[in-house]
Design an enzyme around this catalytic site. Structure first.
Site, PDB file in Angstrom:
ATOM      1  N   CYS A  49       9.828   1.824   3.581  1.00  0.00           N
ATOM      2  CA  CYS A  49      10.712   0.742   4.001  1.00  0.00           C
ATOM      3  C   CYS A  49      12.130   1.259   4.191  1.00  0.00           C
ATOM      4  O   CYS A  49      12.980   0.554   4.704  1.00  0.00           O
ATOM      5  CB  CYS A  49      10.691  -0.388   2.982  1.00  0.00           C
ATOM      6  N   GLU A  95      -4.893  -4.191  -1.991  1.00  0.00           N
ATOM      7  CA  GLU A  95      -6.344  -3.945  -1.997  1.00  0.00           C
ATOM      8  C   GLU A  95      -6.680  -2.663  -1.237  1.00  0.00           C
ATOM      9  O   GLU A  95      -7.760  -2.110  -1.389  1.00  0.00           O
ATOM     10  CB  GLU A  95      -7.105  -5.150  -1.420  1.00  0.00           C
ATOM     11  N   LYS A 119      -0.913  -7.405  -9.157  1.00  0.00           N
ATOM     12  CA  LYS A 119      -1.885  -7.490  -8.060  1.00  0.00           C
ATOM     13  C   LYS A 119      -1.531  -6.393  -7.066  1.00  0.00           C
ATOM     14  O   LYS A 119      -0.656  -6.539  -6.220  1.00  0.00           O
ATOM     15  CB  LYS A 119      -1.798  -8.875  -7.402  1.00  0.00           C
ATOM     16  N   GLU A 141       9.240  -3.673  13.200  1.00  0.00           N
ATOM     17  CA  GLU A 141       8.917  -2.595  12.257  1.00  0.00           C
ATOM     18  C   GLU A 141       7.656  -1.874  12.759  1.00  0.00           C
ATOM     19  O   GLU A 141       6.583  -2.465  12.818  1.00  0.00           O
ATOM     20  CB  GLU A 141       8.669  -3.176  10.857  1.00  0.00           C
ATOM     21  N   SER A 171       5.348  -6.829   3.524  1.00  0.00           N
ATOM     22  CA  SER A 171       5.912  -7.138   4.840  1.00  0.00           C
ATOM     23  C   SER A 171       6.733  -8.435   4.782  1.00  0.00           C
ATOM     24  O   SER A 171       6.518  -9.277   3.907  1.00  0.00           O
ATOM     25  CB  SER A 171       4.768  -7.308   5.843  1.00  0.00           C
ATOM     26  N   PHE A 210       0.806  -1.227   0.000  1.00  0.00           N
ATOM     27  CA  PHE A 210       0.000   0.000   0.000  1.00  0.00           C
ATOM     28  C   PHE A 210       0.835   1.272   0.000  1.00  0.00           C
ATOM     29  O   PHE A 210       0.356   2.340  -0.357  1.00  0.00           O
ATOM     30  CB  PHE A 210      -0.931   0.024   1.230  1.00  0.00           C
TER      31      PHE A 210
HETATM   32  P1  NAD Z   1       1.563  -6.606   3.193  1.00  0.00           P
HETATM   33  O1  NAD Z   1       2.617  -7.635   3.293  1.00  0.00           O
HETATM   34  O2  NAD Z   1       0.475  -6.625   4.201  1.00  0.00           O
HETATM   35  O3  NAD Z   1       0.843  -6.692   1.757  1.00  0.00           O
HETATM   36  C1  NAD Z   1       1.580  -6.740   0.570  1.00  0.00           C
HETATM   37  C2  NAD Z   1       0.804  -7.547  -0.453  1.00  0.00           C
HETATM   38  O4  NAD Z   1       0.596  -8.872   0.032  1.00  0.00           O
HETATM   39  C3  NAD Z   1      -0.575  -6.959  -0.759  1.00  0.00           C
HETATM   40  O5  NAD Z   1      -0.789  -6.977  -2.138  1.00  0.00           O
HETATM   41  C4  NAD Z   1      -1.536  -7.891  -0.008  1.00  0.00           C
HETATM   42  O6  NAD Z   1      -2.766  -8.044  -0.663  1.00  0.00           O
HETATM   43  C5  NAD Z   1      -0.794  -9.199   0.045  1.00  0.00           C
HETATM   44  N1  NAD Z   1      -1.057  -9.985   1.271  1.00  0.00           N
HETATM   45  C6  NAD Z   1      -1.343  -9.498   2.510  1.00  0.00           C
HETATM   46  N2  NAD Z   1      -1.478 -10.519   3.386  1.00  0.00           N
HETATM   47  C7  NAD Z   1      -1.246 -11.657   2.698  1.00  0.00           C
HETATM   48  C8  NAD Z   1      -1.217 -13.036   3.054  1.00  0.00           C
HETATM   49  N3  NAD Z   1      -1.450 -13.448   4.296  1.00  0.00           N
HETATM   50  N4  NAD Z   1      -0.947 -13.944   2.088  1.00  0.00           N
HETATM   51  C9  NAD Z   1      -0.701 -13.558   0.818  1.00  0.00           C
HETATM   52  N5  NAD Z   1      -0.726 -12.261   0.424  1.00  0.00           N
HETATM   53  C10 NAD Z   1      -0.989 -11.321   1.344  1.00  0.00           C
HETATM   54  O7  NAD Z   1       2.307  -5.189   3.170  1.00  0.00           O
HETATM   55  P2  NAD Z   1       1.664  -3.738   3.227  1.00  0.00           P
HETATM   56  O8  NAD Z   1       1.113  -3.515   4.591  1.00  0.00           O
HETATM   57  O9  NAD Z   1       0.795  -3.523   2.054  1.00  0.00           O
HETATM   58  O10 NAD Z   1       2.974  -2.830   3.001  1.00  0.00           O
HETATM   59  C11 NAD Z   1       3.825  -2.440   4.027  1.00  0.00           C
HETATM   60  C12 NAD Z   1       5.000  -3.370   4.155  1.00  0.00           C
HETATM   61  O11 NAD Z   1       5.706  -3.412   2.923  1.00  0.00           O
HETATM   62  C13 NAD Z   1       6.024  -2.897   5.189  1.00  0.00           C
HETATM   63  O12 NAD Z   1       6.467  -4.014   5.901  1.00  0.00           O
HETATM   64  C14 NAD Z   1       7.131  -2.300   4.346  1.00  0.00           C
HETATM   65  O13 NAD Z   1       8.398  -2.298   4.954  1.00  0.00           O
HETATM   66  C15 NAD Z   1       7.103  -3.215   3.168  1.00  0.00           C
HETATM   67  N6  NAD Z   1       7.743  -2.600   2.012  1.00  0.00           N
HETATM   68  C16 NAD Z   1       8.988  -3.035   1.698  1.00  0.00           C
HETATM   69  C17 NAD Z   1       9.673  -2.456   0.644  1.00  0.00           C
HETATM   70  C18 NAD Z   1      11.060  -2.913   0.308  1.00  0.00           C
HETATM   71  O14 NAD Z   1      11.599  -2.430  -0.661  1.00  0.00           O
HETATM   72  N7  NAD Z   1      11.671  -3.817   1.048  1.00  0.00           N
HETATM   73  C19 NAD Z   1       9.074  -1.446  -0.113  1.00  0.00           C
HETATM   74  C20 NAD Z   1       7.777  -1.045   0.218  1.00  0.00           C
HETATM   75  C21 NAD Z   1       7.125  -1.631   1.300  1.00  0.00           C
END
Ligand code: NAD
Length: 489
Positions: free
Chosen positions: A286, A181, A178, A380, A231, A154
């Site tokens: 991040c 959401e 994808k 985090e 994450s 997001f």
């Molecule tokens: P998230 O992991 O909750 O979601 C990321 C994606 O995974 C979304 O598209 C979501 O629909 C999907 N998802 C969520 N739960 C899932 C599950 N149980 N099984 C399968 N798919 C699932 O992350 P977020 O809250 O959208 O974003 C924030 C996180 O992203 C933070 O931890 C941040 O550090 C990380 N991030 C990392 C970088 C990097 O370069 N390392 C860059 C941007 C964001």
């Protein structure tokens, strides 16, 4: 532009060049600045994915057959369209994510830079040719992987999709995107602009959804590569599931970035950079400064960081966090650290913005005398919070950084080049910096962390991504019957 016109159909699935509803449930999309519902996004299922995969697989054949130089013509045009539509895109990012307009615009500008990199790929994809035995030539060619997927978070709804789309597509692949959401709108607009730029229908299909869709992507036999950003918890799930289905995968995870501050650091530069890094995008980067390790007597710098942080105001130069749950989680970390003995110097709890009372805001927060065993020091937080730990020993500061499970970024603040190199050599992070709060490598340098901040071999952007989005074909040819024949040929 009114909100409905701004959003248009961008929350829907985008398959074969057309927007359409998903076949299953819907979910509310909230504007984090106000807490109001702005759209309903489809939580699509396997039936929607199958349709997207069929269209993309078909489209990839003709797209992959074009030369790289032909394919990048679409991205020259797309770059112009991004520029022409940057205000609208920034408005969408602000609406769905809650960051400030300036931050949203910066994200779009970064998307333009990423697209420019893709336009320069013909200068970088260097195939090799060599006469390996008399009359016998070996040559490598970069071949598209085929049908790939990109799953995004997001926090950068425009930039992170553009980490993957231009490079993957320019290199001849078709993609299923994808988006998160929670923030589906910018992705839909990107699909619309790519169509306008001349991308053939089906080369980029967007399927909205949640966990169910991600699992279906990891399991789909026709998808050959998966990139993920999100994450660490989910990165591990996706990496394990995609690779167990024999796909290549790069999965970027969360972060806990350490800034090591030495007493000789330039006070103003350090304070301004650290406060901006901690609070930019409401701490939901991040690359954000999250933990600061103060080495020796740096009270003067801590004081200046507090002064800079107090200039940052929710609803003014600080946006909202993504959700009510995020707001509560961040405040819980602050409460627990305070209860365990840490000292809250700047307190962002209970932040309210006039006229946006239902928005999800946390003000900038600086907490001193945090100890390495506290949750706020290790986990985090993903909010505008700086946890300061104190030590008198540089090696101990490095040991604190090294003890983190993550390894995205780390910076050192000092005016001593030798000390800076000493720290950069020893911290366990993929992206390191000196006197800089957010050490993001810009194009053409690749982006990617270490440890539990990234799973997989390549980085996700820059030259490193060429390896991820292509496979090498090795051709060996002999045209002359007179060529030597020996054990090598
Ligand atoms: P998230 O992991 O909750 O979601 C990321 C994606 O995974 C979304 O598209 C979501 O629909 C999907 N998802 C969520 N739960 C899932 C599950 N149980 N099984 C399968 N798919 C699932 O992350 P977020 O809250 O959208 O974003 C924030 C996180 O992203 C933070 O931890 C941040 O550090 C990380 N991030 C990392 C970088 C990097 O370069 N390392 C860059 C941007 C964001």
């Amino acid at each position: 532009m009114n909100k409905e016109a701004l959003i248009g159909k961008s929350y829907q699935n985008f398959i074969d060049g057309k927007f359409e509803n998903g076949s299953q449930r819907d979910m509310d999309v909230f504007a984090p600045e106000t807490g109001e519902v702005i759209a309903k996004v489809p939580l699509s299922g396997k039936r929607d994915l199958d349709k997207a995969v069929k269209s993309a697989s078909e489209a990839q054949k003709a797209w992959g057959d074009r030369t790289l130089k032909e394919r990048i013509q679409v991205f020259f045009k797309f770059r112009e369209l991004l520029d022409q539509n940057k205000d609208q895109l920034a408005e969408l990012v602000q609406l769905e994510n809650g960051k400030t307009r300036g931050e949203a615009m910066a994200e779009v500008m970064k998307g333009i830079e990423l697209t420019e990199f893709a336009c320069s790929l013909p200068q970088m994809v260097n195939d090799e040719i060599q006469e390996v035995s008399k009359g016998v030539e070996c040559r490598t060619t970069h071949v598209p992987v085929g049908l790939v997927a990109s799953i995004t978070p997001f926090n950068f709804p425009c930039m992170v999709p553009l980490w993957t789309i231009p490079n993957a597509l320019a290199l001849g692949n078709a993609m299923i995107l994808k988006p998160s959401e929670q923030t589906p709108l910018s992705a839909g607009k990107i699909g619309e602009l790519l169509k306008e730029a001349g991308l053939p229908d089906g080369v980029l299909n967007i399927v909205n959804g949640d966990k169910e869709m991600v699992e279906a992507i990891c399991d789909h036999p026709d998808i050959t590569a998966v990139s993920f950003v999100g994450s660490t918890r989910v990165a591990k799930i996706v990496y394990a599931r995609a690779t167990s289905n024999f796909k290549r995968c790069v999965a970027l995870g969360g972060a806990k970035n350490h800034l090591i501050v030495l007493p000789d650091a330039d006070e103003d530069m350090a304070a301004a950079n650290i406060a901006a890094s901690m609070s930019g995008c409401a701490g939901q980067r991040c690359m954000a400064a999250s933990a600061m390790v103060a080495v020796g007597q740096v009270d003067h710098i801590v004081k200046r960081i507090c002064e800079e942080s107090e200039k940052i105001q929710a609803g003014n130069n600080l946006g909202s966090v993504i959700s009510k749950e995020a707001q509560e989680r961040i405040e819980r970390y602050i409460n627990e650290a305070e209860a365990a003995g840490a000292k809250v110097l700047v307190d962002g709890r209970n932040a309210k913005v006039a006229g946006k009372e239902n928005g999800y805001y946390v003000g900038p927060t600086v907490i001193d005398f945090v100890t390495p065993d506290m949750a706020i020091a290790k986990e985090e937080v993903f909010g505008p919070v700086l946890a300061i730990m104190r030590t008198n020993d540089l090696d101990e500061a490095i040991a604190i950084e090294n003890s983190s499970n993550y390894g995205n970024a780390s910076s050192v603040f000092t005016q001593n080049g030798g000390m800076a190199n000493y720290v950069m050599d020893r911290v366990s992070a993929g992206m390191v910096g000196v006197n800089i709060g957010v050490p993001v490598p810009r194009e053409p340098f690749p982006f990617g962390g270490w440890n539990e901040s990234k799973f997989g071999v390549t980085d996700i952007t820059g030259k490193s991504s060429i390896q991820f989005w292509t496979k090498l074909k090795k051709r060996t040819t002999k045209w002359s019957a007179d060529a030597w024949t020996n054990w090598m040929s």
